[in-house]
Design a protein around this motif. Structure first.
Motif, mmCIF file in Angstrom:
data_model
loop_
_atom_site.group_PDB
_atom_site.id
_atom_site.type_symbol
_atom_site.label_atom_id
_atom_site.label_comp_id
_atom_site.label_asym_id
_atom_site.label_seq_id
_atom_site.Cartn_x
_atom_site.Cartn_y
_atom_site.Cartn_z
ATOM 1 N N ILE A 345 14.295 24.958 17.692
ATOM 2 C CA ILE A 345 13.326 25.707 18.496
ATOM 3 C C ILE A 345 12.350 24.753 19.177
ATOM 4 C CG2 ILE A 345 11.458 27.410 18.439
ATOM 5 C CD1 ILE A 345 12.890 28.724 16.056
ATOM 6 N N PHE A 346 11.858 23.782 18.416
ATOM 7 C CA PHE A 346 10.896 22.809 18.948
ATOM 8 C C PHE A 346 11.479 22.061 20.148
ATOM 9 C CE2 PHE A 346 9.337 18.382 18.938
ATOM 10 C CZ PHE A 346 7.990 18.614 19.235
ATOM 11 N N LEU A 347 12.774 21.745 20.085
ATOM 12 C CA LEU A 347 13.417 20.998 21.179
ATOM 13 C C LEU A 347 13.365 21.752 22.507
ATOM 14 C CD1 LEU A 347 16.567 19.576 19.326
ATOM 15 C CD2 LEU A 347 14.621 18.262 20.186
ATOM 16 N N LEU A 348 13.254 23.068 22.451
ATOM 17 C CA LEU A 348 13.181 23.862 23.680
ATOM 18 C C LEU A 348 11.872 23.629 24.432
ATOM 19 C CD1 LEU A 348 15.593 25.303 22.260
ATOM 20 C CD2 LEU A 348 14.781 27.419 23.255
ATOM 21 N N TYR A 349 10.860 23.116 23.737
ATOM 22 C CA TYR A 349 9.574 22.845 24.381
ATOM 23 C C TYR A 349 9.528 21.450 24.997
ATOM 24 C CZ TYR A 349 8.413 26.650 21.132
ATOM 25 O OH TYR A 349 8.413 27.824 20.408
ATOM 26 N N LYS A 350 10.551 20.632 24.708
ATOM 27 C CA LYS A 350 10.580 19.247 25.194
ATOM 28 C C LYS A 350 11.519 19.158 26.393
ATOM 29 C CE LYS A 350 8.938 16.281 23.006
ATOM 30 N NZ LYS A 350 7.598 15.647 23.095
ATOM 31 N N ASN A 351 10.963 19.282 27.592
ATOM 32 C CA ASN A 351 11.769 19.238 28.807
ATOM 33 C C ASN A 351 11.229 18.162 29.751
ATOM 34 O OD1 ASN A 351 13.514 21.721 28.405
ATOM 35 N ND2 ASN A 351 11.487 22.637 28.235
ATOM 36 N N LYS A 352 12.123 17.289 30.193
ATOM 37 C CA LYS A 352 11.702 16.213 31.092
ATOM 38 C C LYS A 352 11.320 16.775 32.459
ATOM 39 C CE LYS A 352 14.495 12.516 29.035
ATOM 40 N NZ LYS A 352 15.580 11.518 29.274
ATOM 41 N N PRO A 353 10.175 16.340 33.007
ATOM 42 C CA PRO A 353 9.785 16.796 34.347
ATOM 43 C C PRO A 353 10.719 16.217 35.404
ATOM 44 C CG PRO A 353 8.293 15.089 33.562
ATOM 45 C CD PRO A 353 9.191 15.425 32.407
ATOM 46 N N PHE A 354 10.897 16.948 36.490
ATOM 47 C CA PHE A 354 11.772 16.502 37.580
ATOM 48 C C PHE A 354 11.183 17.010 38.885
ATOM 49 C CE2 PHE A 354 15.594 15.961 40.084
ATOM 50 C CZ PHE A 354 16.210 14.857 39.492
ATOM 51 N N ASP A 355 11.359 16.236 39.932
ATOM 52 C CA ASP A 355 10.771 16.583 41.228
ATOM 53 C C ASP A 355 11.583 17.685 41.913
ATOM 54 O OD1 ASP A 355 9.126 16.595 43.413
ATOM 55 O OD2 ASP A 355 10.057 14.848 44.377
ATOM 56 N N ASN A 363 12.703 25.135 33.436
ATOM 57 C CA ASN A 363 12.020 24.632 32.241
ATOM 58 C C ASN A 363 11.034 25.663 31.698
ATOM 59 O OD1 ASN A 363 13.385 22.203 32.303
ATOM 60 N ND2 ASN A 363 11.745 21.090 33.338
ATOM 61 N N PHE A 364 10.315 26.344 32.602
ATOM 62 C CA PHE A 364 9.398 27.410 32.175
ATOM 63 C C PHE A 364 10.165 28.492 31.402
ATOM 64 C CE2 PHE A 364 6.207 26.695 35.895
ATOM 65 C CZ PHE A 364 5.640 25.640 35.196
ATOM 66 N N LEU A 365 11.345 28.849 31.930
ATOM 67 C CA LEU A 365 12.155 29.899 31.296
ATOM 68 C C LEU A 365 12.679 29.438 29.929
ATOM 69 C CD1 LEU A 365 13.269 32.733 31.660
ATOM 70 C CD2 LEU A 365 15.213 31.781 32.915
ATOM 71 N N ILE A 366 13.033 28.162 29.822
ATOM 72 C CA ILE A 366 13.498 27.621 28.548
ATOM 73 C C ILE A 366 12.372 27.591 27.520
ATOM 74 C CG2 ILE A 366 14.314 25.514 27.403
ATOM 75 C CD1 ILE A 366 16.050 24.982 29.886
ATOM 76 N N ILE A 404 21.606 20.605 39.090
ATOM 77 C CA ILE A 404 20.634 20.429 40.182
ATOM 78 C C ILE A 404 20.115 18.997 40.198
ATOM 79 C CG2 ILE A 404 18.373 21.128 41.065
ATOM 80 C CD1 ILE A 404 18.875 23.884 39.809
ATOM 81 N N ALA A 405 19.768 18.486 39.011
ATOM 82 C CA ALA A 405 19.238 17.120 38.909
ATOM 83 C C ALA A 405 20.268 16.102 39.399
ATOM 84 C CB ALA A 405 18.841 16.823 37.467
ATOM 85 N N ARG A 406 21.533 16.302 39.034
ATOM 86 C CA ARG A 406 22.595 15.382 39.432
ATOM 87 C C ARG A 406 22.798 15.415 40.946
ATOM 88 N NH1 ARG A 406 26.245 17.612 36.817
ATOM 89 N NH2 ARG A 406 25.861 16.542 34.841
ATOM 90 N N THR A 407 22.780 16.621 41.518
ATOM 91 C CA THR A 407 22.941 16.765 42.976
ATOM 92 C C THR A 407 21.817 16.063 43.729
ATOM 93 O OG1 THR A 407 24.078 18.875 42.695
ATOM 94 C CG2 THR A 407 23.157 18.414 44.866
ATOM 95 N N MET A 408 20.577 16.248 43.266
ATOM 96 C CA MET A 408 19.429 15.627 43.928
ATOM 97 C C MET A 408 19.473 14.108 43.803
ATOM 98 S SD MET A 408 16.298 18.212 42.999
ATOM 99 C CE MET A 408 15.164 17.290 44.060
ATOM 100 N N THR A 409 19.890 13.610 42.657
ATOM 101 C CA THR A 409 19.992 12.159 42.450
ATOM 102 C C THR A 409 21.055 11.564 43.354
ATOM 103 O OG1 THR A 409 19.343 12.432 40.125
ATOM 104 C CG2 THR A 409 20.403 10.372 40.734
#
Length: 413
Positions: A345-355, A363-366, A404-409
């Motif tokens: 459960i705690f891991l769901l609060y740990k989300n890396k920020p991305f532009d 991330n908000f939904l997670i 999404i992150a992979r596409t943007m990168t």
């Protein structure tokens, strides 16, 4: 391009099957469909985020598996528990594996599935009301379903469609949203109302710690507290129509935390049955000694209710799973399993920020899912409940975020 579209349609049908089948409440069917889907969509690589989640639930299962070897359970209870404890792992794999990187407008798959469930629910309600002549809330819920977390997720995705990058016409939104809201309300489930509030607050970004969010959260607590006080002092009836729903709200705090229940008092036992399950489980695990407290009683273990009770479809005294998911994990895997469950459960609060605004809102939904899971595990077993599909949704969200992150990168490079 045409081949990719055809593949997406196949995966859409697989996803829909995996979400719809649990609503029939036949776990054998759910286990078969989920296992088959997980196998045929298996990937070679998984992200660290998904590996951590899978490791937590695999650890819980392995602890219960090892402990069971010392108690020699009967074959059927052992296999049954193994299948049940495997459910979160299958759900995470399915959601993650089905969301392919070439999917066009992935959230529309969730919307379509939610609408199918809502339509089915409305037909089911109409049949129960018209042909079975059911009028009281408990019997109606028994025939048509107790809750629908998936429909609430669909409502949230439609409300925040622009923030989540969902492409859908306004005409469809005006058709789908009222249908989903009406269907969800008719479940008369406290957990669904709590879920909506939590996910809505999460999507507004109010679970991100700052002065503004703390002020709004405090104001929300005051409003909810005032509403609860109004219901409490209105003294609703426990058996009449909508009042029965308000009675359940009034009783909710006591039901979750009561430490003594008189099993010979029908009203006390019925109103506080979840607490009774937890009390019995805690006593029976601790009575077995420190090893059971640390590592549980393993697969095939049960809680003795000390009397036969009517549970959904039959009288039972020895129950393998409880309403409370935390207590169920404690029964099977002890405190070690509980630690792993809380880590998941705690891991769901740990989300890396991305532009990316879409990733930020995913991330908000997670995070909202993580907050709601505390309630869900306490009330209805969370990921372990046979009709629950949140593990599939979470896996889907994680994979879509990575796509999404992979596409943007790749675009930047």
């Amino acid at each position: 391009m045409g081949l990719k579209i055809k593949k997406q349609r196949v995966y859409e049908l697989l996803f829909m099957a995996c979400i719809v089948v649990p609503y029939f409440n036949v776990y054998e069917a759910t286990f078969f469909v989920w296992s088959l889907t997980a196998l045929i969509t298996l990937r070679k690589k998984y992200s660290l985020t998904m590996v951590k989640q899978l490791a937590c639930f695999t650890g819980i299962l392995i602890i219960a598996l090892i402990v069971s070897f010392f108690d020699f359970p009967e074959p059927y209870p052992f296999v049954r528990d193994f299948a049940y404890m495997l459910k979160p792992i299958l759900g995470l794999l399915i959601g993650y594996q089905i969301c392919k990187d070439y999917f066009d407008n992935p959230f529309i798959i969730i919307v379509k599935t939610g609408v199918v469930i809502a339509v089915f629910h409305m037909f089911n309600l109409a049949y129960a009301f018209t042909f079975l002549h059911i009028r009281d809330m408990p019997t109606l819920r028994m025939h048509t379903g107790y809750f629908s977390d998936f429909e609430v997720y669909t409502i949230i995705i439609l409300i925040f469609r622009k923030q989540l990058g969902l492409e859908i016409s306004d005409k469809r939104v005006k058709l789908f949203l009222p249908l989903l809201i009406f269907s969800t309300i008719l479940y008369l489930a406290r957990s669904n109302f709590i879920q909506f509030v939590i996910l809505y607050i999460a999507m507004k970004g109010y679970f991100v710690a700052n002065k503004r969010s703390l002020t709004i959260l405090a104001f929300s607590v005051l409003i909810l507290g005032g509403g609860y006080a109004a219901i409490y002092y209105s003294n609703p009836s426990r058996t009449r129509g909508i009042e029965a729903f308000f009675y359940k709200i009034k009783n909710a705090p006591k039901e979750a935390f009561k430490t003594h229940v008189n099993k010979y008092n029908w009203k006390d036992l019925n109103d506080n049955y979840r607490s009774y399950e937890t009390i019995m489980t805690y006593k029976q695990v601790t009575d077995k000694g420190p090893a059971a407290v640390a590592f549980g009683k393993g697969l095939g273990s049960t809680t003795d209710l000390k009397k036969k009770m009517w549970l959904q479809s039959s009288y039972m005294r020895f129950i393998p799973f409880l309403h409370n998911g935390f207590t169920t994990v404690f029964l099977k895997s002890g405190l070690a399993g509980l630690v792993l469950l809380f880590i998941s459960i705690f891991l769901l609060y740990k989300n890396k920020p991305f532009d990316s605004s879409i990733i930020t809102n995913i991330n908000f939904l997670i995070v909202g899912t993580g907050v709601y899971l505390i309630v869900s595990y306490w009330v209805f077993m969370g990921f372990y409940f046979t009709v629950d599909t949140k593990a599939v949704i979470f896996g889907f969200l994680v994979r879509y975020r990575e796509n999404i992150a992979r596409t943007m990168t790749n675009r930047v490079q």
